[in-house]
Write an enzyme that holds these catalytic residues in place. Sequence first.
Site, PDB file in Angstrom:
ATOM      1  N   GLY A  62     -27.821  51.986  99.758  1.00  0.00           N
ATOM      2  CA  GLY A  62     -26.842  52.865  98.739  1.00  0.00           C
ATOM      3  C   GLY A  62     -27.947  53.317  97.688  1.00  0.00           C
ATOM      4  O   GLY A  62     -28.583  54.091  97.733  1.00  0.00           O
ATOM      5  N   SER A 134     -33.808  50.228 102.563  1.00  0.00           N
ATOM      6  CA  SER A 134     -33.515  51.232 101.880  1.00  0.00           C
ATOM      7  C   SER A 134     -33.175  50.673 100.390  1.00  0.00           C
ATOM      8  O   SER A 134     -33.850  49.734  99.871  1.00  0.00           O
ATOM      9  CB  SER A 134     -32.311  52.123 102.405  1.00  0.00           C
ATOM     10  OG  SER A 134     -32.144  53.239 101.455  1.00  0.00           O
ATOM     11  N   TRP A 135     -32.328  50.922  99.698  1.00  0.00           N
ATOM     12  CA  TRP A 135     -31.855  50.133  98.442  1.00  0.00           C
ATOM     13  C   TRP A 135     -31.847  48.875  98.672  1.00  0.00           C
ATOM     14  O   TRP A 135     -32.216  47.907  97.469  1.00  0.00           O
ATOM     15  CB  TRP A 135     -30.732  50.985  97.866  1.00  0.00           C
ATOM     16  CG  TRP A 135     -29.806  49.936  96.679  1.00  0.00           C
ATOM     17  CD1 TRP A 135     -28.948  49.293  96.963  1.00  0.00           C
ATOM     18  CD2 TRP A 135     -30.470  49.735  95.303  1.00  0.00           C
ATOM     19  NE1 TRP A 135     -28.641  48.407  95.676  1.00  0.00           N
ATOM     20  CE2 TRP A 135     -29.738  48.697  94.766  1.00  0.00           C
ATOM     21  CE3 TRP A 135     -31.546  50.115  94.704  1.00  0.00           C
ATOM     22  CZ2 TRP A 135     -29.899  48.203  93.275  1.00  0.00           C
ATOM     23  CZ3 TRP A 135     -31.924  49.779  93.154  1.00  0.00           C
ATOM     24  CH2 TRP A 135     -31.018  48.891  92.733  1.00  0.00           C
ATOM     25  N   ASP A 289     -39.780  58.795 108.487  1.00  0.00           N
ATOM     26  CA  ASP A 289     -38.779  58.436 107.526  1.00  0.00           C
ATOM     27  C   ASP A 289     -39.346  59.508 106.283  1.00  0.00           C
ATOM     28  O   ASP A 289     -40.231  59.347 105.694  1.00  0.00           O
ATOM     29  CB  ASP A 289     -38.927  57.105 106.553  1.00  0.00           C
ATOM     30  CG  ASP A 289     -37.761  56.780 105.871  1.00  0.00           C
ATOM     31  OD1 ASP A 289     -37.285  57.725 105.067  1.00  0.00           O
ATOM     32  OD2 ASP A 289     -37.589  55.581 105.790  1.00  0.00           O
ATOM     33  N   HIS A 317     -35.274  57.091 108.766  1.00  0.00           N
ATOM     34  CA  HIS A 317     -34.733  56.273 107.737  1.00  0.00           C
ATOM     35  C   HIS A 317     -33.600  55.510 108.393  1.00  0.00           C
ATOM     36  O   HIS A 317     -33.060  54.474 107.841  1.00  0.00           O
ATOM     37  CB  HIS A 317     -34.242  57.241 106.509  1.00  0.00           C
ATOM     38  CG  HIS A 317     -33.887  56.241 105.160  1.00  0.00           C
ATOM     39  ND1 HIS A 317     -34.967  55.372 104.513  1.00  0.00           N
ATOM     40  CD2 HIS A 317     -32.908  56.035 104.742  1.00  0.00           C
ATOM     41  CE1 HIS A 317     -34.377  54.782 103.508  1.00  0.00           C
ATOM     42  NE2 HIS A 317     -33.072  55.327 103.603  1.00  0.00           N
TER      43      HIS A 317
END
Length: 337
Positions: A62, A134-135, A289, A317
């Site tokens: 996120g 990711s985050w 990505d 991604h």
Amino acid sequence: MTSSSPSASPQRLPVPPHPPLPPHPPIEPYAHGMLDVGDGNHVYWETCGNPVGKPALVVHGGPGSGCSTGVRRLFDPQRYHIVLFDQRGCGRSTPHAGDPSTDMRFNTTDHLLADMERLREHLGLDRWLLYGGSWGSTLILAYAQRHPERVSEIVIPAVTTTRRSEIDWLYRGVGRFLPAEWERFRDGVPPSDRDDLVAAYARLVEDPDPAIREHATNAWCTWEDAVVGTEPNGRPDAYSGRPPAARVALVRIVTHYFAHGAWLPEGILLANADRLADIPGALIHGRLDLGSPLDTAWHLSKAWPKATLTVIPDAGHLGSSTMRSRIHSTLAHFATR
């Protein structure tokens, strides 16, 4: 293992053969709860698999996405004690950022790191494997550098460190490939505020006018959809197709974090990669990505001697079946340590 020399090339592993490995069967939690983490926040957690298996924490992306139950199927439930949690303000945690009255002051990277450590203590675990992309990878790296003695291994698909340069790339630089879509994203902000689009959107989603908040939320999600929509496995509504409250929470939280550079000094997670020296790691990154280009994973693998980097040729991604197969094989390997 890669050399610790800055000039050495990181080890690159071959991708697994086809056909890809199937996911493990669906499982349900055997325990769950709401952990009081202070400031009026309660973090949802759940445990699945084998209560005496190898502990593994899933750290979602996120920021503000909430944890998907489907991620449980990446782990062998006979071997792993799987822990999932929803970070502050999203998923099943309360108060929810989908409510415009929820105070965002108590939702920062330091808060989330403290929540992770409090959850480990609450569950009585000494060490755990950390999994997330990711985050989630930024949060994993920050936690592991703060508490290296509490981390047994790290598995990261889609590597990010949330440098301001990475944020600028995602919300400005990628516009070179998607000029029409980026202009629409830019035009969602008043001309006087366009020097920093992320900060401008962070202000718009906090506006007292619900119509302004809704317009900004939709414009943000449309841009995110456009970026991942370029991938072979992308879909047109990856962000905008979420339920309304989840969509609002995601945009409020992500703009709040990115407008502040995640409260991390620029480049600190790469600069402090030596703190991971004793932790085996697997970095799994899609060559396609566009939003999080491969170079971040490459530089991290050069700075982290016990990390291996696998580049997945058909993944962006959002991953691919080839990437999921590599994740399965990596987690199966680490389950035996």
